[in-house]
Design a protein around this motif. Structure first.
Motif, PDB file in Angstrom:
ATOM      1  N   ALA A   1       0.824  -1.206   0.000  1.00 35.77           N
ATOM      2  CA  ALA A   1       0.000   0.000   0.000  1.00 35.77           C
ATOM      3  C   ALA A   1       0.858   1.255   0.000  1.00 35.77           C
ATOM      4  O   ALA A   1       0.548   2.236  -0.683  1.00 35.77           O
ATOM      5  CB  ALA A   1      -0.928  -0.003   1.211  1.00 35.77           C
ATOM      6  N   ALA A   2       1.942   1.237   0.763  1.00 35.86           N
ATOM      7  CA  ALA A   2       2.842   2.391   0.809  1.00 35.86           C
ATOM      8  C   ALA A   2       3.437   2.662  -0.567  1.00 35.86           C
ATOM      9  O   ALA A   2       3.540   3.824  -1.004  1.00 35.86           O
ATOM     10  CB  ALA A   2       3.951   2.144   1.834  1.00 35.86           C
ATOM     11  N   GLN A   3       3.791   1.597  -1.266  1.00 28.42           N
ATOM     12  CA  GLN A   3       4.347   1.754  -2.608  1.00 28.42           C
ATOM     13  C   GLN A   3       3.290   2.263  -3.580  1.00 28.42           C
ATOM     14  O   GLN A   3       3.554   3.149  -4.407  1.00 28.42           O
ATOM     15  CB  GLN A   3       4.921   0.426  -3.091  1.00 28.42           C
ATOM     16  CG  GLN A   3       5.613   0.520  -4.454  1.00 28.42           C
ATOM     17  CD  GLN A   3       6.261  -0.799  -4.856  1.00 28.42           C
ATOM     18  OE1 GLN A   3       6.135  -1.804  -4.153  1.00 28.42           O
ATOM     19  NE2 GLN A   3       6.968  -0.803  -5.975  1.00 28.42           N
ATOM     20  N   ALA A   4       2.073   1.731  -3.473  1.00 25.45           N
ATOM     21  CA  ALA A   4       1.003   2.133  -4.386  1.00 25.45           C
ATOM     22  C   ALA A   4       0.625   3.597  -4.210  1.00 25.45           C
ATOM     23  O   ALA A   4       0.319   4.290  -5.184  1.00 25.45           O
ATOM     24  CB  ALA A   4      -0.220   1.241  -4.171  1.00 25.45           C
ATOM     25  N   LEU A   5       0.642   4.083  -2.969  1.00 23.46           N
ATOM     26  CA  LEU A   5       0.225   5.458  -2.685  1.00 23.46           C
ATOM     27  C   LEU A   5       1.399   6.417  -2.565  1.00 23.46           C
ATOM     28  O   LEU A   5       1.197   7.617  -2.330  1.00 23.46           O
ATOM     29  CB  LEU A   5      -0.609   5.491  -1.402  1.00 23.46           C
ATOM     30  CG  LEU A   5      -1.878   4.633  -1.382  1.00 23.46           C
ATOM     31  CD1 LEU A   5      -2.682   4.907  -0.117  1.00 23.46           C
ATOM     32  CD2 LEU A   5      -2.726   4.884  -2.609  1.00 23.46           C
ATOM     33  N   ASP A   6       2.624   5.883  -2.672  1.00 21.73           N
ATOM     34  CA  ASP A   6       3.835   6.704  -2.622  1.00 21.73           C
ATOM     35  C   ASP A   6       3.950   7.483  -1.308  1.00 21.73           C
ATOM     36  O   ASP A   6       4.210   8.682  -1.295  1.00 21.73           O
ATOM     37  CB  ASP A   6       3.895   7.671  -3.809  1.00 21.73           C
ATOM     38  CG  ASP A   6       5.288   8.268  -4.001  1.00 21.73           C
ATOM     39  OD1 ASP A   6       6.269   7.632  -3.572  1.00 21.73           O
ATOM     40  OD2 ASP A   6       5.371   9.394  -4.554  1.00 21.73           O
ATOM     41  N   VAL A   7       3.698   6.768  -0.200  1.00 21.95           N
ATOM     42  CA  VAL A   7       3.867   7.346   1.138  1.00 21.95           C
ATOM     43  C   VAL A   7       4.636   6.336   1.978  1.00 21.95           C
ATOM     44  O   VAL A   7       4.901   5.208   1.548  1.00 21.95           O
ATOM     45  CB  VAL A   7       2.511   7.682   1.809  1.00 21.95           C
ATOM     46  CG1 VAL A   7       1.768   8.756   1.031  1.00 21.95           C
ATOM     47  CG2 VAL A   7       1.650   6.425   1.947  1.00 21.95           C
ATOM     48  N   SER A   8       4.994   6.734   3.193  1.00 20.92           N
ATOM     49  CA  SER A   8       5.772   5.845   4.052  1.00 20.92           C
ATOM     50  C   SER A   8       4.905   4.737   4.641  1.00 20.92           C
ATOM     51  O   SER A   8       3.677   4.884   4.779  1.00 20.92           O
ATOM     52  CB  SER A   8       6.420   6.644   5.184  1.00 20.92           C
ATOM     53  OG  SER A   8       5.430   7.091   6.093  1.00 20.92           O
ATOM     54  N   ALA A   9       5.563   3.641   5.015  1.00 21.42           N
ATOM     55  CA  ALA A   9       4.852   2.542   5.661  1.00 21.42           C
ATOM     56  C   ALA A   9       4.261   2.995   6.992  1.00 21.42           C
ATOM     57  O   ALA A   9       3.173   2.547   7.386  1.00 21.42           O
ATOM     58  CB  ALA A   9       5.804   1.362   5.869  1.00 21.42           C
ATOM     59  N   ALA A  10       4.950   3.882   7.688  1.00 20.09           N
ATOM     60  CA  ALA A  10       4.442   4.385   8.968  1.00 20.09           C
ATOM     61  C   ALA A  10       3.128   5.138   8.771  1.00 20.09           C
ATOM     62  O   ALA A  10       2.201   5.019   9.589  1.00 20.09           O
ATOM     63  CB  ALA A  10       5.474   5.298   9.620  1.00 20.09           C
ATOM     64  N   THR A  11       3.035   5.900   7.682  1.00 20.48           N
ATOM     65  CA  THR A  11       1.793   6.617   7.386  1.00 20.48           C
ATOM     66  C   THR A  11       0.654   5.635   7.130  1.00 20.48           C
ATOM     67  O   THR A  11      -0.470   5.805   7.624  1.00 20.48           O
ATOM     68  CB  THR A  11       1.983   7.534   6.164  1.00 20.48           C
ATOM     69  OG1 THR A  11       2.948   8.532   6.476  1.00 20.48           O
ATOM     70  CG2 THR A  11       0.673   8.208   5.776  1.00 20.48           C
ATOM     71  N   ILE A  12       0.921   4.581   6.362  1.00 14.96           N
ATOM     72  CA  ILE A  12      -0.096   3.574   6.076  1.00 14.96           C
ATOM     73  C   ILE A  12      -0.546   2.890   7.356  1.00 14.96           C
ATOM     74  O   ILE A  12      -1.748   2.653   7.567  1.00 14.96           O
ATOM     75  CB  ILE A  12       0.420   2.539   5.064  1.00 14.96           C
ATOM     76  CG1 ILE A  12       0.702   3.203   3.715  1.00 14.96           C
ATOM     77  CG2 ILE A  12      -0.583   1.396   4.902  1.00 14.96           C
ATOM     78  CD1 ILE A  12      -0.516   3.798   3.036  1.00 14.96           C
ATOM     79  N   ARG A  13       0.400   2.582   8.249  1.00  9.91           N
ATOM     80  CA  ARG A  13       0.029   1.931   9.508  1.00  9.91           C
ATOM     81  C   ARG A  13      -0.895   2.822  10.327  1.00  9.91           C
ATOM     82  O   ARG A  13      -1.889   2.346  10.899  1.00  9.91           O
ATOM     83  CB  ARG A  13       1.288   1.591  10.312  1.00  9.91           C
ATOM     84  CG  ARG A  13       2.134   0.474   9.714  1.00  9.91           C
ATOM     85  CD  ARG A  13       3.227   0.032  10.671  1.00  9.91           C
ATOM     86  NE  ARG A  13       4.128  -0.901  10.018  1.00  9.91           N
ATOM     87  CZ  ARG A  13       5.269  -0.553   9.426  1.00  9.91           C
ATOM     88  NH1 ARG A  13       5.659   0.728   9.411  1.00  9.91           N
ATOM     89  NH2 ARG A  13       6.025  -1.465   8.849  1.00  9.91           N
ATOM     90  N   ARG A  14      -0.579   4.104  10.391  1.00 10.75           N
ATOM     91  CA  ARG A  14      -1.449   5.039  11.136  1.00 10.75           C
ATOM     92  C   ARG A  14      -2.828   5.115  10.493  1.00 10.75           C
ATOM     93  O   ARG A  14      -3.852   5.135  11.197  1.00 10.75           O
ATOM     94  CB  ARG A  14      -0.812   6.427  11.196  1.00 10.75           C
ATOM     95  CG  ARG A  14       0.388   6.533  12.145  1.00 10.75           C
ATOM     96  CD  ARG A  14       0.754   7.981  12.401  1.00 10.75           C
ATOM     97  NE  ARG A  14       1.182   8.667  11.185  1.00 10.75           N
ATOM     98  CZ  ARG A  14       2.449   8.716  10.757  1.00 10.75           C
ATOM     99  NH1 ARG A  14       3.400   8.104  11.460  1.00 10.75           N
ATOM    100  NH2 ARG A  14       2.766   9.362   9.656  1.00 10.75           N
ATOM    101  N   ASP A  15      -2.852   5.156   9.163  1.00  9.96           N
ATOM    102  CA  ASP A  15      -4.147   5.214   8.473  1.00  9.96           C
ATOM    103  C   ASP A  15      -4.966   3.963   8.751  1.00  9.96           C
ATOM    104  O   ASP A  15      -6.176   4.040   9.027  1.00  9.96           O
ATOM    105  CB  ASP A  15      -3.931   5.358   6.960  1.00  9.96           C
ATOM    106  CG  ASP A  15      -3.443   6.740   6.552  1.00  9.96           C
ATOM    107  OD1 ASP A  15      -3.593   7.681   7.363  1.00  9.96           O
ATOM    108  OD2 ASP A  15      -2.928   6.869   5.432  1.00  9.96           O
ATOM    109  N   LEU A  16      -4.342   2.805   8.680  1.00  8.54           N
ATOM    110  CA  LEU A  16      -5.068   1.564   8.922  1.00  8.54           C
ATOM    111  C   LEU A  16      -5.529   1.460  10.376  1.00  8.54           C
ATOM    112  O   LEU A  16      -6.631   0.961  10.647  1.00  8.54           O
ATOM    113  CB  LEU A  16      -4.194   0.365   8.554  1.00  8.54           C
ATOM    114  CG  LEU A  16      -3.884   0.188   7.060  1.00  8.54           C
ATOM    115  CD1 LEU A  16      -2.987  -1.025   6.854  1.00  8.54           C
ATOM    116  CD2 LEU A  16      -5.160   0.059   6.231  1.00  8.54           C
ATOM    117  N   ASP A  17      -4.726   1.952  11.284  1.00 11.75           N
ATOM    118  CA  ASP A  17      -5.135   1.963  12.693  1.00 11.75           C
ATOM    119  C   ASP A  17      -6.383   2.821  12.884  1.00 11.75           C
ATOM    120  O   ASP A  17      -7.310   2.450  13.616  1.00 11.75           O
ATOM    121  CB  ASP A  17      -4.003   2.491  13.582  1.00 11.75           C
ATOM    122  CG  ASP A  17      -2.869   1.499  13.740  1.00 11.75           C
ATOM    123  OD1 ASP A  17      -3.076   0.310  13.453  1.00 11.75           O
ATOM    124  OD2 ASP A  17      -1.758   1.928  14.141  1.00 11.75           O
TER     125      ASP A  17
END
Length: 264
Positions: free
Chosen positions: A25-41
């Motif tokens: 997801a981080a690669q698909a949206l071009d953001v950091s993995a930490a950002t994706i984790r916060r979003d999913l949380d």
């Protein structure tokens, strides 16, 4: 990309695949993995997804995304479309509005029309009547002294804030409208205007039938497509208001079919 845009994209990816990996997801949206984790949380906290080790899986909820997650999509185009559609409404008319992000922009543009606001301040009175099945639109316009709000009954859909069902139909059966402004999920030359949800399509169809003219508001990504439930054919649509990215050939085909095309 804003937070709401990321949330929308994540939910769409999840709806397509059933599960989501943080790194992918981080690669698909071009953001950091930490950002994706916060979003999913955050989405898990709102019970939109179920968190797993390294990602998320689809929660047992509808992925017809709530209105608040759609507002950032094509936001500029929808605001321009809303203003252009509002300009087609004359003071004193009875206007039907269904739910959706684009019709919400129409309502907001109507609320600040100078000729409506100035006349209301100079001579108090209702200069416009809005009939809507959208709770968010009714909420925004209730405080406007120049607008009379009529809300249909019905059962509220949390995905769109629209009231649907027999109660909504019963109210609309008793009314006549000058113009209905319809937000749609798709519109094409063969099937006309369509919606994802059959209950919303039923109310929208009645809004169209009760009006002397129908204005469809849809950004260009919705044109030339069809989805599950039919609202009305092109013969019921007077005007299509869309953005300037519309394909010229498609716009010409709508015009040839008798629909006035306005771009904004």
């Amino acid at each position: 990309m804003s937070r709401y845009e990321r949330w929308n994209s994540l939910l769409e990816l999840l709806a397509e695949n059933g599960r989501l990996d943080v790194e992918e997801a981080a690669q698909a949206l071009d953001v950091s993995a930490a950002t994706i984790r916060r979003d999913l949380d955050e989405l898990a906290r709102q019970q939109m997804v179920t968190r797993t080790r390294g990602g998320a899986v689809a929660h047992n909820v509808s992925y017809d995304l709530p209105l608040r997650y759609k507002t950032a999509r094509h936001a500029g185009a929808k605001q321009r479309i809303g203003a252009a559609a509002a300009a087609l409404i004359a003071p004193g008319e009875v206007v039907g509005l269904n739910g959706g992000t684009t019709t919400t922009e129409v309502a907001r543009a109507l609320a600040v029309r100078p000729e409506l606001v100035e006349r209301a301040e100079g001579a108090p009175g209702r200069l416009l009547t809005i009939v809507t099945n959208a709770l968010n639109i009714a909420n925004e316009l209730t405080v406007r002294p120049q607008v009379k709000i009529v809300v249909t009954g019905g059962v509220a859909r949390p995905q769109s804030y629209e009231l649907i069902g027999p109660l909504a139909n019963a109210v609309l059966d008793e009314l006549t409208l000058d113009v209905t402004v319809l937000g749609v999920d798709a519109v094409d030359l063969v099937h006309g205007a369509t919606a994802h949800h059959e209950g919303e399509a039923s109310v929208n169809r009645l809004l169209a039938e009760r009006a002397r003219r129908v204005v469809v508001v849809a950004d260009s990504s919705k044109l030339g497509r069809r989805v599950f439930a039919r609202i009305c054919g092109l013969d019921r649509i007077s005007t299509l208001v869309t953005d300037t990215e519309v394909d010229e050939g498609l716009a010409a085909a709508f015009t040839e079919a008798g629909v006035q095309v306005v771009t904004a």
